[in-house]
Design a protein around this motif. Structure first.
Motif, short mmCIF file in Angstrom:
data_model
loop_
_atom_site.label_atom_id
_atom_site.label_comp_id
_atom_site.label_asym_id
_atom_site.label_seq_id
_atom_site.Cartn_x
_atom_site.Cartn_y
_atom_site.Cartn_z
N ILE A 1 46.84 51.03 24.22
CA ILE A 1 47.68 50.95 23.02
C ILE A 1 47.58 49.56 22.40
CG2 ILE A 1 50.06 51.06 22.16
CD1 ILE A 1 50.63 53.14 24.30
N TRP A 2 47.65 48.52 23.25
CA TRP A 2 47.54 47.15 22.74
C TRP A 2 46.16 46.88 22.13
CZ3 TRP A 2 51.28 43.95 21.70
CH2 TRP A 2 52.50 44.07 22.37
N ILE A 3 45.12 47.42 22.73
CA ILE A 3 43.77 47.24 22.18
C ILE A 3 43.65 47.89 20.81
CG2 ILE A 3 41.34 47.84 22.50
CD1 ILE A 3 41.77 47.53 25.52
N TYR B 1 42.98 54.13 14.09
CA TYR B 1 43.66 53.43 15.18
C TYR B 1 45.13 53.86 15.28
CZ TYR B 1 39.53 50.44 15.22
OH TYR B 1 38.24 49.98 15.30
N MET B 2 45.72 54.16 14.13
CA MET B 2 47.10 54.64 14.13
C MET B 2 47.18 56.00 14.83
SD MET B 2 49.59 55.37 10.85
CE MET B 2 49.21 53.77 10.16
N GLU C 1 45.07 57.08 17.09
CA GLU C 1 44.81 56.83 18.52
C GLU C 1 46.07 56.38 19.23
OE1 GLU C 1 41.98 53.89 21.23
OE2 GLU C 1 41.42 54.32 19.14
N ILE C 2 46.82 55.46 18.59
CA ILE C 2 48.07 54.97 19.18
C ILE C 2 49.07 56.12 19.31
CG2 ILE C 2 50.05 53.45 18.80
CD1 ILE C 2 48.10 51.49 17.44
N THR C 3 49.16 56.96 18.25
CA THR C 3 50.10 58.09 18.26
C THR C 3 49.80 59.05 19.41
OG1 THR C 3 50.31 57.93 15.86
CG2 THR C 3 51.04 59.97 16.90
N VAL C 4 48.52 59.38 19.59
CA VAL C 4 48.13 60.30 20.65
C VAL C 4 48.43 59.71 22.03
CG1 VAL C 4 46.15 61.44 21.76
CG2 VAL C 4 46.38 61.46 19.26
N LEU C 5 48.13 58.39 22.18
CA LEU C 5 48.41 57.73 23.47
C LEU C 5 49.90 57.75 23.78
CD1 LEU C 5 45.96 54.68 23.21
CD2 LEU C 5 45.78 56.61 24.82
N GLY D 1 46.11 48.63 18.81
CA GLY D 1 46.97 47.88 17.89
C GLY D 1 46.32 46.59 17.42
N GLY D 2 45.61 45.90 18.35
CA GLY D 2 44.91 44.67 17.99
C GLY D 2 43.81 44.93 16.97
N LYS D 3 43.06 46.02 17.19
CA LYS D 3 42.00 46.36 16.24
C LYS D 3 42.60 46.69 14.85
CE LYS D 3 38.75 48.17 19.68
NZ LYS D 3 38.06 49.40 20.19
N MET D 4 43.72 47.39 14.89
CA MET D 4 44.40 47.74 13.65
C MET D 4 44.86 46.48 12.90
SD MET D 4 47.58 50.40 13.39
CE MET D 4 48.70 50.33 12.01
N LEU D 5 45.40 45.52 13.65
CA LEU D 5 45.84 44.25 13.05
C LEU D 5 44.66 43.46 12.51
CD1 LEU D 5 48.20 42.32 12.51
CD2 LEU D 5 47.81 41.34 14.79
N ALA D 6 43.53 43.47 13.25
CA ALA D 6 42.34 42.75 12.80
C ALA D 6 41.80 43.35 11.51
CB ALA D 6 41.26 42.81 13.90
N CYS D 7 41.83 44.68 11.41
CA CYS D 7 41.39 45.35 10.18
C CYS D 7 42.27 44.96 8.99
CB CYS D 7 41.40 46.86 10.37
SG CYS D 7 40.09 47.48 11.43
N ALA D 8 43.58 44.93 9.24
CA ALA D 8 44.52 44.56 8.17
C ALA D 8 44.30 43.12 7.73
CB ALA D 8 45.95 44.77 8.64
N LEU D 9 44.09 42.21 8.72
CA LEU D 9 43.86 40.80 8.40
C LEU D 9 42.54 40.62 7.65
CD1 LEU D 9 44.86 37.89 8.72
CD2 LEU D 9 43.65 37.78 10.91
N GLY D 10 41.49 41.29 8.10
CA GLY D 10 40.20 41.21 7.42
C GLY D 10 40.27 41.73 6.00
N SER D 11 41.00 42.85 5.80
CA SER D 11 41.17 43.40 4.47
C SER D 11 41.89 42.42 3.55
CB SER D 11 41.95 44.71 4.55
OG SER D 11 42.19 45.24 3.26
#
Length: 599
Positions: A53-55, A35-36, A38-42, A57-67
């Motif tokens: 980008i927001w989508i 996801y990082m 993907e955000i960089t390329v965008l 980033g949200g997935k990235m945040l969800a992964c971090a929270l789940g971890s």
């Protein structure tokens, strides 16, 4: 690792759950770099709509929270498992030590057993709680990340492989030098505990002899030796952190340098893709290196925990020198309170010389037999064979006609009451100390308590206290005098209402009057109690039915006081060292003998 042998079925279920959660945690962690990227390329492509980008980033945040949630759950289960293992190990070592004979106690020493029961188990428990998370997560993380990046670029993969190999070599070298030191640290901790315990328990003697500086120097020496060894280990382990940081920085630099070369070598259309791959590879490479950084924590904790675990298991796996049978052998006769030694010899394990040699005697119900001899003659060792603190090397020790080895410990101790050479009281009350222990007799009644306090000559000072038998006793009986402590110990033994009572030099702190009154009360009020008395004072034993005289482990005299004064030179020498000839009546006997000769 031997610690897994301590796991129960429920622990293995928890371990399976932990592995599943760690796999999920690693999967989420490895999704974050994608996801990082993907955000960089965008961002680099200059898109006007930031929704994607927001989508991402949200997935990235969800992964971090789940971890993070998975990590918390894993930590909880690891804490539960480590707590259970610590509890079981403490129960195991405590039960084992309770079954130890004196040989095993001397083998390990009391300070070492205390260290193994507390500090060593804490080391194992901590290593289990922390190490289990890292041991499971680090290999999964590193292998998964390596497999993910293998197809990205051989140059990046080679740089990462070189960094990992260097890290492994450094870790291996440090552990090889540090591991022997960890074992030494535990031994030095034993020594520090011994010195500290010795100083505290002997505080009165230390102060009485103005030996504070001597003890302080002794403690300082033990403390300095432990401190020096700890410093050596910590300095070795401290090398890991700068090496890790250097390798992380060097690997980052290598990846960027290789990435710059790759970007310059492709066309404009492909540069954005290569740049995104570099960002992803950098993240994965850092995860790989961090996995090995986590493993270094294990290498810091694990060696000491392994040494601690082996020390604990060394105690738990010790073969007992005194083996207990499952059921007591029934006596063939109805005799009670009878103790007999048949050709008993004894020597300590691995010792060359015998402490006792070919000792034989018999004491019947209600009789008093005393043991006397010079220091080191084997008196205490001899009576310690009756309750099986040691087992005789040769011969037999019989209680009620049955070999003591044919009793269970519980049944044997039901027949015996014991007053140790050093009076021992436990924190609590006078009542809790007198009613201490468990046997198959009825509970100690108030009438019996009053009786044993009266016989032991302890009633006067006990009932003079405001709370009487409910008065507090501090740890070790520090708030009562030596004589009071001995009398309460005697009262505790008498309260067991046993057939046989062993007094191991238990009248030494009593004055002659109290000694005489106590022995008189014992004879009158407990006529059926068989009494085995070790003493140094002739006055304490001269009224005994039989006296055993020991000299360097040999039985050199056996009889009454008057018989031994005539037949045993060793006994006569001891008696003359404590009384004059006139007090022993020797002058009168000598005069009568001379008068008879003149006639």
């Amino acid at each position: 690792m031997g610690i897994f042998k301590e796991f129960k079925v429920k622990d293995y279920i928890f371990l399976f759950i932990i592995v599943a959660l760690v796999v999920g945690q690693v999967w989420l962690d490895l999704k974050i770099p994608n996801y990082m990227s993907e955000i960089t390329v965008l961002v680099q492509s200059g898109v006007q709509d930031t929704t994607d980008i927001w989508i991402a980033g949200g997935k990235m945040l969800a992964c971090a929270l789940g971890s993070a949630i998975f990590a918390i759950i894993v930590g909880y289960f690891c804490a539960v498992i480590s707590g259970r293992i610590g509890k079981r190990m403490r129960d195991e070592i405590y039960s084992k030590v309770q079954s130890f004979g004196m040989n095993e106690i001397h083998k390990f020493s009391i300070p070492s057993l205390i260290t193994r029961s507390t500090n060593d188990i804490s080391q194992v428990q901590f290593a289990t709680a922390v190490g289990m998370q890292v041991i499971i997560k680090a290999p999964i993380m590193s292998v998964w990340a390596i497999c993910t990046i293998l197809g990205k670029s051989w140059a990046w993969s080679l740089a990462t492989a070189c960094a990992v190999i260097i890290l492994l070599l450094v870790i291996a070298i440090i552990v090889v030098f540090a591991l022997p030191k960890f074992k030494k640290i535990q031994t030095l901790t034993d020594n520090l505990n011994r010195v500290t315990r010795e100083n505290i328990t002997g505080l009165r003697v230390v102060r009485a002899y103005n030996a504070e500086d001597f003890e302080a120097n002794k403690f300082e020496k033990a403390n300095e030796e432990l401190n020096h060894t700890n410093l050596v280990v910590n300095r070795l382990m401290a090398l890991l952190s700068p090496v890790m940081m250097f390798m992380i920085s060097a690997l980052s630099l290598a990846i960027y340098w290789i990435g710059a070369y790759l970007i310059n070598s492709v066309g404009m259309a492909e540069r954005l893709t290569v740049f995104g791959d570099m960002v992803v590879f950098m993240s994965y490479a850092m995860l790989i290196v961090m996995s090995f950084v986590m493993l270094t924590m294990v290498f810091i904790i694990l060696p000491r925990a392994m040494v601690a675990f082996r020390r604990v298991k060394e105690v738990c796996n010790t073969e007992l020198s005194i083996h207990e049978i499952s059921e007591s052998k029934k006596a063939q006769s109805s005799e009670q309170g009878v103790v007999e030694f048949r050709n008993v010899s004894f020597k300590y394990p691995n010792a060359e010389k015998y402490i006792l040699r070919n000792v034989s005697f018999k004491v019947n119900k209600g009789e008093t037999i005393a043991f006397i001899g010079s220091t080191g003659s084997g008196k205490s060792t001899l009576i310690n064979l009756v309750p099986r603190f040691y087992d005789c090397t040769e011969g037999e020790v019989l209680v009620d006609g049955v070999n003591v080895k044919d009793y269970t410990h519980f049944d044997l101790m039901n027949k015996i009451a014991y007053v140790s050479q050093k009076a021992v009281l436990f924190s609590g009350t006078i009542k809790s100390n007198i009613t201490y222990g468990e046997n198959d007799k009825e509970e100690v009644s108030d009438e019996l308590m009053e009786k044993v306090l009266r016989i032991s000559q302890a009633d006067e000072f006990v009932y003079s206290k405001e709370k009487g038998v409910d008065s507090e006793i501090s740890q070790g009986g520090a708030n009562v005098s030596g004589g009071q402590k001995q009398r309460l110990s005697i009262a505790r033994a008498l309260a067991r209402d046993a057939e046989i009572c062993i007094f191991d030099d238990s009248f030494s702190a009593l004055d002659y009057r109290t000694d005489k009154n106590l022995r008189k009360a014992l004879k009158e009020q407990m006529p059926n109690l068989t009494k085995l008395i070790v003493a140094q004072r002739i006055a304490t034993i001269q009224d005994a039915d039989k006296i055993v005289v020991l000299d360097s482990g040999d039985l050199v005299g056996y009889g009454t006081h008057d018989e031994l004064m005539q037949s045993c030179d060793v006994y006569k020498e001891i008696a003359l060292s404590q009384f004059s000839q006139s007090e022993l009546g020797l002058d009168d006997k000598k005069a009568k003998k001379e008068a008879k000769g003149n006639e």
